[in-house]
Design a protein around this motif. Structure first.
Motif, PDB file in Angstrom:
ATOM      1  N   ASP A 210       1.068  -0.710   0.013  1.00 16.65           N
ATOM      2  CA  ASP A 210       0.009  -0.186  -0.410  1.00 16.65           C
ATOM      3  C   ASP A 210       1.306   1.434  -0.147  1.00 16.65           C
ATOM      4  N   LEU A 211       0.171   2.392  -0.260  1.00 17.06           N
ATOM      5  CA  LEU A 211       1.481   3.186  -0.577  1.00 17.06           C
ATOM      6  C   LEU A 211       1.009   4.068   0.490  1.00 17.06           C
ATOM      7  N   VAL A 212       1.867   4.346   0.911  1.00 15.01           N
ATOM      8  CA  VAL A 212       1.774   5.790   2.707  1.00 15.01           C
ATOM      9  C   VAL A 212       2.657   6.670   2.104  1.00 15.01           C
ATOM     10  N   ALA A 213       3.779   7.201   1.155  1.00 16.04           N
ATOM     11  CA  ALA A 213       3.944   8.604   1.055  1.00 16.04           C
ATOM     12  C   ALA A 213       4.523   8.892   0.002  1.00 16.04           C
ATOM     13  N   MET A 214       4.789   9.648  -0.235  1.00 15.77           N
ATOM     14  CA  MET A 214       5.093  10.317  -2.020  1.00 15.77           C
ATOM     15  C   MET A 214       5.652  11.824  -2.125  1.00 15.77           C
ATOM     16  N   GLY A 215       6.460  11.721  -3.333  1.00 19.01           N
ATOM     17  CA  GLY A 215       7.170  12.983  -3.330  1.00 19.01           C
ATOM     18  C   GLY A 215       7.021  13.294  -4.731  1.00 19.01           C
ATOM     19  N   CYS A 216       6.410  14.781  -4.948  1.00 19.39           N
ATOM     20  CA  CYS A 216       6.424  14.875  -6.313  1.00 19.39           C
ATOM     21  C   CYS A 216       6.570  16.679  -6.583  1.00 19.39           C
ATOM     22  N   HIS A 217       6.904  16.145  -7.930  1.00 23.39           N
ATOM     23  CA  HIS A 217       7.478  17.543  -8.710  1.00 23.39           C
ATOM     24  C   HIS A 217       6.720  18.804  -9.046  1.00 23.39           C
ATOM     25  N   GLU A 218       6.711  19.857  -9.334  1.00 26.70           N
ATOM     26  CA  GLU A 218       5.750  20.508 -10.123  1.00 26.70           C
ATOM     27  C   GLU A 218       6.987  21.352 -10.288  1.00 26.70           C
ATOM     28  N   GLY A 219       6.662  22.560 -12.085  1.00 25.11           N
ATOM     29  CA  GLY A 219       7.421  23.745 -12.170  1.00 25.11           C
ATOM     30  C   GLY A 219       8.463  23.385 -13.500  1.00 25.11           C
ATOM     31  N   LYS A 220       9.388  24.283 -13.098  1.00 21.57           N
ATOM     32  CA  LYS A 220      10.675  23.920 -14.201  1.00 21.57           C
ATOM     33  C   LYS A 220      11.852  22.722 -13.845  1.00 21.57           C
ATOM     34  N   PRO A 221      12.397  22.028 -15.021  1.00 19.53           N
ATOM     35  CA  PRO A 221      13.478  21.128 -14.480  1.00 19.53           C
ATOM     36  C   PRO A 221      13.966  21.790 -13.426  1.00 19.53           C
ATOM     37  N   GLU A 222      14.665  23.006 -13.271  1.00 21.69           N
ATOM     38  CA  GLU A 222      15.882  23.540 -12.983  1.00 21.69           C
ATOM     39  C   GLU A 222      15.968  24.190 -11.639  1.00 21.69           C
ATOM     40  N   GLY A 223      14.079  25.086 -11.433  1.00 22.05           N
ATOM     41  CA  GLY A 223      13.682  24.814 -10.140  1.00 22.05           C
ATOM     42  C   GLY A 223      12.019  24.290  -9.241  1.00 22.05           C
ATOM     43  N   GLY A 224      11.135  25.143  -9.825  1.00 22.79           N
ATOM     44  CA  GLY A 224       9.762  24.345  -9.578  1.00 22.79           C
ATOM     45  C   GLY A 224      10.469  23.710  -7.761  1.00 22.79           C
ATOM     46  N   THR A 225       9.111  23.742  -7.500  1.00 24.72           N
ATOM     47  CA  THR A 225       8.875  23.303  -6.380  1.00 24.72           C
ATOM     48  C   THR A 225       8.414  21.714  -5.828  1.00 24.72           C
ATOM     49  N   HIS A 226       8.706  21.365  -4.576  1.00 26.37           N
ATOM     50  CA  HIS A 226       8.563  19.702  -4.090  1.00 26.37           C
ATOM     51  C   HIS A 226       7.320  19.931  -2.736  1.00 26.37           C
ATOM     52  N   ARG A 227       6.636  18.799  -3.452  1.00 27.37           N
ATOM     53  CA  ARG A 227       5.263  18.462  -2.451  1.00 27.37           C
ATOM     54  C   ARG A 227       5.554  16.942  -1.690  1.00 27.37           C
ATOM     55  N   ALA A 228       5.419  16.900  -0.784  1.00 27.63           N
ATOM     56  CA  ALA A 228       4.961  15.762  -0.238  1.00 27.63           C
ATOM     57  C   ALA A 228       3.284  14.762   0.323  1.00 27.63           C
ATOM     58  N   ILE A 229       3.433  13.897   0.171  1.00 31.22           N
ATOM     59  CA  ILE A 229       2.078  13.259   0.396  1.00 31.22           C
ATOM     60  C   ILE A 229       2.051  12.552   0.901  1.00 31.22           C
ATOM     61  N   LEU A 230       1.198  12.166   2.315  1.00 30.59           N
ATOM     62  CA  LEU A 230       1.269  11.799   3.013  1.00 30.59           C
ATOM     63  C   LEU A 230       0.161  10.740   3.553  1.00 30.59           C
ATOM     64  N   LEU A 231       0.201   9.612   3.989  1.00 31.94           N
ATOM     65  CA  LEU A 231      -0.946   8.884   4.093  1.00 31.94           C
ATOM     66  C   LEU A 231      -0.981   8.815   6.168  1.00 31.94           C
ATOM     67  N   HIS A 232      -1.853   9.693   6.735  1.00 33.85           N
ATOM     68  CA  HIS A 232      -2.084   9.145   8.403  1.00 33.85           C
ATOM     69  C   HIS A 232      -2.985   7.940   8.425  1.00 33.85           C
ATOM     70  N   HIS A 233      -2.222   6.942   9.025  1.00 30.91           N
ATOM     71  CA  HIS A 233      -3.135   5.720   8.971  1.00 30.91           C
ATOM     72  C   HIS A 233      -4.360   5.381  10.195  1.00 30.91           C
ATOM     73  N   ALA A 234      -4.410   6.244  11.118  1.00 29.60           N
ATOM     74  CA  ALA A 234      -4.842   5.763  11.469  1.00 29.60           C
ATOM     75  C   ALA A 234      -6.491   5.924  11.200  1.00 29.60           C
ATOM     76  N   GLY A 235      -6.124   7.380  10.476  1.00 30.45           N
ATOM     77  CA  GLY A 235      -8.224   7.626   9.468  1.00 30.45           C
ATOM     78  C   GLY A 235      -7.773   7.234   8.245  1.00 30.45           C
ATOM     79  N   ARG A 236      -6.449   6.713   7.672  1.00 28.93           N
ATOM     80  CA  ARG A 236      -6.923   7.126   6.237  1.00 28.93           C
ATOM     81  C   ARG A 236      -6.492   7.847   5.571  1.00 28.93           C
ATOM     82  N   GLU A 237      -6.698   8.977   5.625  1.00 33.33           N
ATOM     83  CA  GLU A 237      -6.568   9.883   5.238  1.00 33.33           C
ATOM     84  C   GLU A 237      -5.032  10.699   4.678  1.00 33.33           C
ATOM     85  N   TRP A 238      -5.540  11.606   3.648  1.00 28.70           N
ATOM     86  CA  TRP A 238      -4.351  11.807   3.032  1.00 28.70           C
ATOM     87  C   TRP A 238      -3.621  13.022   3.469  1.00 28.70           C
TER      88      TRP A 238
END
Length: 271
Positions: A210-238
């Protein structure tokens, strides 16, 4: 945790341990935990390769962190001892090199903490609306590279086959989205291919993940922004985390995110 052999923990291990204990402390009066001391320990241990005030590639950092923690926890003998890092994230594979006549050399056994996924080349053509055609590929298709049948050609290293023989309880995969094109002088380039993936029940070598965490990138290759998406196990909420911003996200939004790396945890053995 002290290093093996009774050695005192390094500042990196000590501050990482403190951060984890604070995050999981049920008796904490505060709803937030500052990672500053851990980040300063990272900056010092990496000799400012990773610093508090500069953005870095998350896959490069994750690989460095896992390997450095393992090195410190084993008293500088990472190949001879095990640690909590290898118990959680280390798998094994057999690498077979194909010689000139197509003959297969004796497989070489090796260990891994992360699996790199080769994305198909980005399209050079545009559709009728003059927009770039962004391909899609399932995660399971990319993982076929590690089933021992597919031949992978590596520039300067010949042709090889990879077969995962043991998967860890926590599987880290990352998409090779970024390349440096020195020939065309384009600098860093990004492959926009969309990787489709399941949130639950990913089958790998007899296990389901099961997926529990992931990292994403948005924007231009030389910069852009990074964000994480995490699963909270207790409530199965992202939840989505970007710097100090934490917001809840719907599962259907997670499933279409442009993933750079993902962490899956084993749940059951498939029949």
């Amino acid at each position: 945790q002290a290093g093996q052999g009774g050695a005192a923990p390094t500042p990196l291990v000590e501050k990482f341990g403190e951060l984890c204990r604070k995050m999981w402390n049920k008796g904490s009066f505060k709803g937030q935990v500052s990672p500053l001391e851990f980040l300063l320990a990272v900056q010092e241990r990496s000799k400012k390769r990773f610093s508090v005030d500069a953005q870095a590639d998350p896959v490069t950092f994750l690989s460095w962190l896992l390997n450095t923690l393992h090195f410190d926890l084993t008293g500088g003998k990472p190949s001879k001892r095990r640690s909590v890092v290898t118990r959680c994230f280390q798998g094994e594979m057999a690498v077979t090199e194909l010689r000139g006549g197509g003959e297969e050399a004796e497989p070489v056994r090796t260990k891994f903490l992360m699996l790199g996924l080769d994305l198909p080349p980005a399209p050079l053509f545009r559709d009728a609306m003059e927009k770039n055609i962004i391909p899609q590929v399932p995660l399971l298709t990319l993982l076929k590279k590690y089933e021992g049948e597919k031949i992978t050609e590596i520039v300067g290293k010949g042709r090889k086959k990879y077969e995962v023989t043991r998967v860890p309880d926590h599987l880290i995969v990352w998409a090779k989205r970024f390349t440096t094109n020195a020939i065309r002088h384009y600098g860093r380039e990004k492959n926009p291919t969309i990787v489709t993936f399941p949130l639950r029940g990913l089958p790998v070598l007899g296990k389901k993940f099961d997926l529990v965490a992931m990292g994403c990138h948005e924007g231009k290759p030389e910069g852009g922004t990074h964000r994480a998406i995490l699963l909270h196990h207790a409530g199965r909420e992202w939840y989505q985390v970007e710097d100090l911003s934490v917001t809840d996200v719907r599962p259907e939004t997670v499933a279409i995110a442009e993933a750079y790396f993902q962490i899956y945890s084993a749940t059951a053995v498939s029949k």
